[in-house]
Design an enzyme around this catalytic site. Structure first.
Site, PDB file in Angstrom:
ATOM      1  N   SER A   1      -3.252 -13.778 -16.281  1.00 44.46           N
ATOM      2  CA  SER A   1      -2.265 -12.984 -15.549  1.00 44.46           C
ATOM      3  C   SER A   1      -1.871 -13.523 -14.188  1.00 44.46           C
ATOM      4  CB  SER A   1      -2.767 -11.542 -15.394  1.00 44.46           C
ATOM      5  OG  SER A   1      -2.776 -10.896 -16.640  1.00 44.46           O
TER       6      SER A   1
ATOM      7  N   SER B   1       0.151 -10.709 -16.217  1.00 40.35           N
ATOM      8  CA  SER B   1       0.633  -9.389 -15.812  1.00 40.35           C
ATOM      9  C   SER B   1       1.059  -9.327 -14.344  1.00 40.35           C
ATOM     10  CB  SER B   1      -0.466  -8.341 -16.043  1.00 40.35           C
ATOM     11  OG  SER B   1      -1.614  -8.624 -15.263  1.00 40.35           O
TER      12      SER B   1
ATOM     13  N   LYS C   1      -0.488  -7.309  -5.762  1.00 41.71           N
ATOM     14  CA  LYS C   1      -0.263  -6.680  -7.062  1.00 41.71           C
ATOM     15  C   LYS C   1      -0.753  -5.237  -6.992  1.00 41.71           C
ATOM     16  CE  LYS C   1      -1.586  -7.634 -11.906  1.00 41.71           C
ATOM     17  NZ  LYS C   1      -2.312  -8.622 -12.743  1.00 41.71           N
TER      18      LYS C   1
END
Length: 477
Positions: A183, A159, A82
């Site tokens: 997330s 997320s 990420k």
């Protein structure tokens, strides 16, 4: 084994193939890079693809193997990070154009540990700006397409949106995400994967862009529980650059996720988690109790008054918004118009919270965490839905109006409980809707008992085959 089957093969099986010499790190990396080339234009999982770096890392891993040395199960395994994890020489944007030129000087601790274990970096994944949202929507770089519906653009979950889409579509073997309120687990649920949120302080956040430094957890997203456990073993443990890891109990690696669960007590809370639940999601999650019972676990329903206090906690001033203002407030004041509007609107709430209100909320949360740990002394895990629905249609909630705020809040409602209560948690597939969309089961365990949680999750996984399903990607090529 053809290339597609190899790409979807779980990490631990890929590791055996590499060890036996049936596949090389370079070959495996090339397969994933080819798949990124074939599918990512449509799916949008990657913010940056590091093809040259990946091939160089794969070649180094292969050379080491030929010399008779193997660093462990991640040796030669391609993964994606990420884009809030620092990698030396690369931009860490946090999904924001505001940080487009934020070049990292060194690797985040977790990235360094993975690279030292022989892992290969394929690139950086898309995410919600500054990790502040549960839907996966990003108006700067685009919202990744959930691969389980080729016809309709559905939310990937956030997320860690790109991380989950990359693994679900076999454009990476495994991914690393972050989880402040869900997330890792929300995108794992929406994309039919396994996602682990370790207890706060178990995994270092050094070199990771913060959202809420009092709640942020780093965790893996993978195709099965065993793979998640392997990555967790590598990234967990004390780090002198993150004091929260030094105050945690000593880390003990997960030696076996195949252990017996006979006599384990699982509880379904009567409160909080079940409101506004889609019928097929509730049915699939409740059906898991029969599987656990057949495996020898004791499953019952309980009332936990702490969950009523959790509702009160969530209705108080937003502590995370305060923490984001501490990290990004100056950027927000200077370049606020460049922020994603839905993120900016959530962040600015932090400016309106007084010091007294913040401290009162922190004390309330600390007390709630202590009381919850005491209440769960004889409960091995709570059993609940990860989210109250499967992946919604993007167009239905991307109006930046009331429907977005409703959907975002509902995405986070169940998962945020584990963060706020100071517990560890895992999401894993447990069924599909009538439309064929994945449904997530969430297990919530006592603080620092990730090993027990992983064994429970693995026992369920071994008795079912939901984790073995693949999306049909033919429409995306």
């Amino acid at each position: 084994m053809n290339h597609e089957d190899l790409a979807f093969t779980p990490l631990h099986e890929q590791a055996r193939l590499i060890t036996r010499g049936d596949v090389s790190p370079v070959e495996l990396t090339e397969i994933y890079l080819d798949r990124i080339s074939d599918y990512d234009e449509a799916l949008g999982a990657y913010l940056a693809v590091t093809a040259d770096r990946a091939l160089a890392m794969a070649q180094a891993a292969e050379t080491t193997l030929v010399a008779g040395s193997r660093r462990g199960p991640l040796h030669g395994i391609p993964l994606v990070l990420k884009d809030l994890f620092d990698v030396g020489g690369m931009a860490t944007t946090g999904g924001s154009v505001v940080l487009a030129d934020n070049i990292a000087e060194r690797d985040a601790t977790v990235a360094r540990r993975l690279f030292e274990a022989g892992a290969v970096l394929l690139g950086k994944a898309h995410m919600v700006e500054f990790a502040f949202g549960g839907t996966g929507i990003n108006h700067h770089y685009g919202t990744p397409w959930n691969p389980w519906d080729p016809d309709v653009h559905r939310l990937p979950g956030g997320s860690s949106s790109g991380s989950a889409v990359a693994v679900a579509s076999a454009m990476a073997s495994v991914a690393l995400g972050s989880d402040t309120g869900g997330s890792v687990r929300i995108p794992a649920s929406f994309c039919g994967l396994v996602g682990l949120k370790p207890t706060f302080g178990r995994v270092s956040s050094a070199g990771v862009l913060p959202l809420d430094p009092t709640l942020d957890s780093v965790g893996p997203i993978a195709r099965c529980v065993t793979d998640v456990a392997l990555v967790y073993d590598i990234i967990a443990g004390g780090d002198p650059f993150d004091g929260d890891t030094l105050s945690a109990p000593p880390f003990v690696p997960v030696e076996d996720v195949e252990g017996e669960i006979n006599g384990t007590r699982l509880c379904i809370p009567r409160q909080y988690f079940w409101d506004d639940m889609e019928t097929d999601v509730e049915a699939a999650v409740r059906a898991t109790t029969r599987v656990f019972a057949d495996l020898g676990a004791v499953v019952d329903e309980v009332s936990l008054e702490e969950l009523d206090r959790l509702s009160e906690m969530r209705s108080r001033k937003n502590l995370t918004a305060v923490e984001t203002c501490l990290s990004y407030g100056s950027l927000l004041e200077e370049r606020g118009q460049e922020f994603d509007p839905i993120v900016r609107e959530r962040m600015v709430d932090g400016f309106d919270v007084s010091a007294v209100e913040y401290l009162e909320a922190r004390r309330f949360r600390d007390s709630l965490q202590r009381d919850t740990a005491a209440a769960m002394t004889d409960i091995d895990a709570l059993l609940v839905p990860t989210t109250p629905f499967a992946a919604p249609v993007l167009e239905d909630c991307d109006d930046q109006g009331p429907e977005y705020w409703r959907v975002n809040g509902m995405c986070l409602r169940n998962t945020a409980a584990a963060n706020l209560l100071g517990l560890c948690s895992i999401s894993l597939p447990c069924g599909v809707t009538d439309e064929g969309l994945p449904i997530g089961l969430m297990l919530i365990g006592r603080p620092y008992e990730e090993a027990r949680l992983l064994r429970l999750a693995r026992a369920y996984e071994a008795a079912t085959d939901w984790h073995a399903r693949r999306p049909d990607l033919s429409a995306f090529a």
